[in-house]
Design a protein around this motif. Sequence first.
Motif, mmCIF file in Angstrom:
data_model
loop_
_atom_site.group_PDB
_atom_site.id
_atom_site.type_symbol
_atom_site.label_atom_id
_atom_site.label_comp_id
_atom_site.label_asym_id
_atom_site.label_seq_id
_atom_site.Cartn_x
_atom_site.Cartn_y
_atom_site.Cartn_z
ATOM 1 N N ALA A 230 0.836 -1.206 0.000
ATOM 2 C CA ALA A 230 0.000 0.000 0.000
ATOM 3 C C ALA A 230 0.872 1.257 0.000
ATOM 4 C CB ALA A 230 -0.924 -0.010 1.215
ATOM 5 N N ARG A 231 1.938 1.230 0.772
ATOM 6 C CA ARG A 231 2.835 2.386 0.871
ATOM 7 C C ARG A 231 3.546 2.661 -0.452
ATOM 8 N NH1 ARG A 231 6.088 0.911 5.306
ATOM 9 N NH2 ARG A 231 7.712 0.186 3.939
ATOM 10 N N LEU A 232 3.876 1.599 -1.184
ATOM 11 C CA LEU A 232 4.643 1.752 -2.416
ATOM 12 C C LEU A 232 3.771 1.777 -3.668
ATOM 13 C CD1 LEU A 232 7.644 -0.610 -1.610
ATOM 14 C CD2 LEU A 232 7.485 1.875 -1.328
ATOM 15 N N ASP A 233 2.466 1.715 -3.477
ATOM 16 C CA ASP A 233 1.535 1.737 -4.605
ATOM 17 C C ASP A 233 1.778 2.982 -5.441
ATOM 18 O OD1 ASP A 233 -0.647 0.766 -6.135
ATOM 19 O OD2 ASP A 233 -1.948 2.240 -5.172
ATOM 20 N N GLY A 234 1.891 2.797 -6.714
ATOM 21 C CA GLY A 234 2.088 3.930 -7.610
ATOM 22 C C GLY A 234 3.527 4.186 -8.002
ATOM 23 N N LEU A 235 4.476 3.598 -7.282
ATOM 24 C CA LEU A 235 5.883 3.780 -7.673
ATOM 25 C C LEU A 235 6.180 2.947 -8.926
ATOM 26 C CD1 LEU A 235 8.059 3.699 -4.428
ATOM 27 C CD2 LEU A 235 7.552 5.643 -5.893
ATOM 28 N N ALA A 236 6.995 3.492 -9.774
ATOM 29 C CA ALA A 236 7.411 2.774 -10.981
ATOM 30 C C ALA A 236 8.295 1.584 -10.591
ATOM 31 C CB ALA A 236 8.179 3.717 -11.899
ATOM 32 N N ILE A 237 8.277 0.551 -11.397
ATOM 33 C CA ILE A 237 9.085 -0.646 -11.125
ATOM 34 C C ILE A 237 10.566 -0.288 -11.023
ATOM 35 C CG2 ILE A 237 9.224 -1.320 -13.561
ATOM 36 C CD1 ILE A 237 9.054 -3.771 -10.589
ATOM 37 N N ALA A 238 11.018 0.657 -11.822
ATOM 38 C CA ALA A 238 12.434 1.075 -11.759
ATOM 39 C C ALA A 238 12.757 1.657 -10.382
ATOM 40 C CB ALA A 238 12.740 2.081 -12.857
ATOM 41 N N ASP A 239 11.836 2.427 -9.830
ATOM 42 C CA ASP A 239 12.045 2.994 -8.497
ATOM 43 C C ASP A 239 12.049 1.900 -7.432
ATOM 44 O OD1 ASP A 239 12.199 5.592 -9.501
ATOM 45 O OD2 ASP A 239 10.031 5.898 -9.298
ATOM 46 N N LEU A 240 11.176 0.922 -7.597
ATOM 47 C CA LEU A 240 11.140 -0.203 -6.657
ATOM 48 C C LEU A 240 12.437 -1.006 -6.712
ATOM 49 C CD1 LEU A 240 7.491 -1.479 -7.244
ATOM 50 C CD2 LEU A 240 8.354 -0.222 -5.258
ATOM 51 N N MET A 241 12.929 -1.239 -7.920
ATOM 52 C CA MET A 241 14.168 -1.995 -8.082
ATOM 53 C C MET A 241 15.343 -1.212 -7.491
ATOM 54 S SD MET A 241 13.553 -3.775 -11.788
ATOM 55 C CE MET A 241 14.957 -4.842 -11.690
ATOM 56 N N PHE A 242 15.351 0.094 -7.661
ATOM 57 C CA PHE A 242 16.395 0.917 -7.070
ATOM 58 C C PHE A 242 16.337 0.832 -5.545
ATOM 59 C CE2 PHE A 242 17.887 4.945 -5.268
ATOM 60 C CZ PHE A 242 19.192 4.940 -5.743
ATOM 61 N N ALA A 243 15.132 0.896 -4.978
ATOM 62 C CA ALA A 243 14.973 0.792 -3.529
ATOM 63 C C ALA A 243 15.462 -0.561 -3.027
ATOM 64 C CB ALA A 243 13.507 1.011 -3.145
ATOM 65 N N ALA A 244 15.140 -1.618 -3.751
ATOM 66 C CA ALA A 244 15.587 -2.958 -3.362
ATOM 67 C C ALA A 244 17.106 -3.050 -3.420
ATOM 68 C CB ALA A 244 14.947 -4.014 -4.253
ATOM 69 N N ASP A 245 17.679 -2.527 -4.468
ATOM 70 C CA ASP A 245 19.137 -2.554 -4.598
ATOM 71 C C ASP A 245 19.797 -1.745 -3.477
ATOM 72 O OD1 ASP A 245 21.495 -3.356 -6.163
ATOM 73 O OD2 ASP A 245 21.701 -1.203 -6.551
ATOM 74 N N THR A 246 19.182 -0.625 -3.110
ATOM 75 C CA THR A 246 19.711 0.239 -2.055
ATOM 76 C C THR A 246 19.777 -0.476 -0.710
ATOM 77 O OG1 THR A 246 18.902 2.201 -3.198
ATOM 78 C CG2 THR A 246 19.355 2.437 -0.853
ATOM 79 N N VAL A 247 18.799 -1.336 -0.434
ATOM 80 C CA VAL A 247 18.784 -2.059 0.844
ATOM 81 C C VAL A 247 19.497 -3.405 0.756
ATOM 82 C CG1 VAL A 247 16.721 -0.900 1.700
ATOM 83 C CG2 VAL A 247 16.489 -3.076 0.477
ATOM 84 N N GLY A 248 20.212 -3.627 -0.354
ATOM 85 C CA GLY A 248 21.013 -4.843 -0.470
ATOM 86 C C GLY A 248 20.281 -6.047 -1.012
ATOM 87 N N MET A 249 19.171 -5.815 -1.692
ATOM 88 C CA MET A 249 18.397 -6.904 -2.273
ATOM 89 C C MET A 249 18.336 -6.663 -3.783
ATOM 90 S SD MET A 249 16.726 -9.685 -1.484
ATOM 91 C CE MET A 249 16.451 -9.561 0.266
ATOM 92 N N PRO A 250 19.453 -6.983 -4.485
ATOM 93 C CA PRO A 250 19.495 -6.711 -5.919
ATOM 94 C C PRO A 250 18.386 -7.451 -6.670
ATOM 95 C CG PRO A 250 21.596 -7.603 -5.132
ATOM 96 C CD PRO A 250 20.635 -7.639 -3.997
ATOM 97 N N CYS A 251 17.841 -6.780 -7.651
ATOM 98 C CA CYS A 251 16.780 -7.348 -8.480
ATOM 99 C C CYS A 251 17.222 -7.330 -9.929
ATOM 100 C CB CYS A 251 15.509 -6.520 -8.337
ATOM 101 S SG CYS A 251 14.834 -6.515 -6.678
ATOM 102 N N ASP A 252 16.515 -8.110 -10.731
ATOM 103 C CA ASP A 252 16.787 -8.062 -12.166
ATOM 104 C C ASP A 252 15.468 -7.888 -12.916
ATOM 105 O OD1 ASP A 252 15.638 -10.671 -12.865
ATOM 106 O OD2 ASP A 252 17.381 -11.521 -11.857
ATOM 107 N N ALA A 253 15.582 -7.676 -14.205
ATOM 108 C CA ALA A 253 14.416 -7.354 -15.028
ATOM 109 C C ALA A 253 13.382 -8.475 -15.069
ATOM 110 C CB ALA A 253 14.871 -7.005 -16.438
ATOM 111 N N SER A 254 13.770 -9.694 -14.724
ATOM 112 C CA SER A 254 12.819 -10.807 -14.773
ATOM 113 C C SER A 254 11.842 -10.790 -13.598
ATOM 114 C CB SER A 254 13.560 -12.145 -14.804
ATOM 115 O OG SER A 254 14.181 -12.388 -13.546
#
Length: 112
Positions: free
Chosen positions: A46-70
């Motif tokens: 609910a808090r992250l609703d509306g954020l672009a996937i790129a922003d979510l992936m950046f946030a995940a990478d920032t907290v040490g949880m790297p993501c990929d396009a898949s």
Amino acid sequence: MTTTQCILDLAAAAPASHGEDLVLLLAEANELYQQGLQELHREVAARLDGLAIADLMFAADTVGMPCDASQGRDEVILLLALVEWEMTPAAMAYTEMAADAARRGVCLIREE
């Protein structure tokens, strides 16, 4: 009583428990752990609703949880919720409880 308090109470009781009693405490704590994670997952979604996937992936990478396009949006949000949950007192208490139980030969995974 909150999920956190229940897990903390179970974790406090675990050192004095043995055998099947410890398995039962661990199983109850595991259910509460999963419940807490699900609740936080809904809050994070609910808090992250509306954020672009790129922003979510950046946030995940920032907290040490790297993501990929898949990985899709829902998976990235779940990863972010997991990172946040793992830093809560409830999750830390459960993790320590499970590790202590494992050192004593008790685990929820049983061979058939």
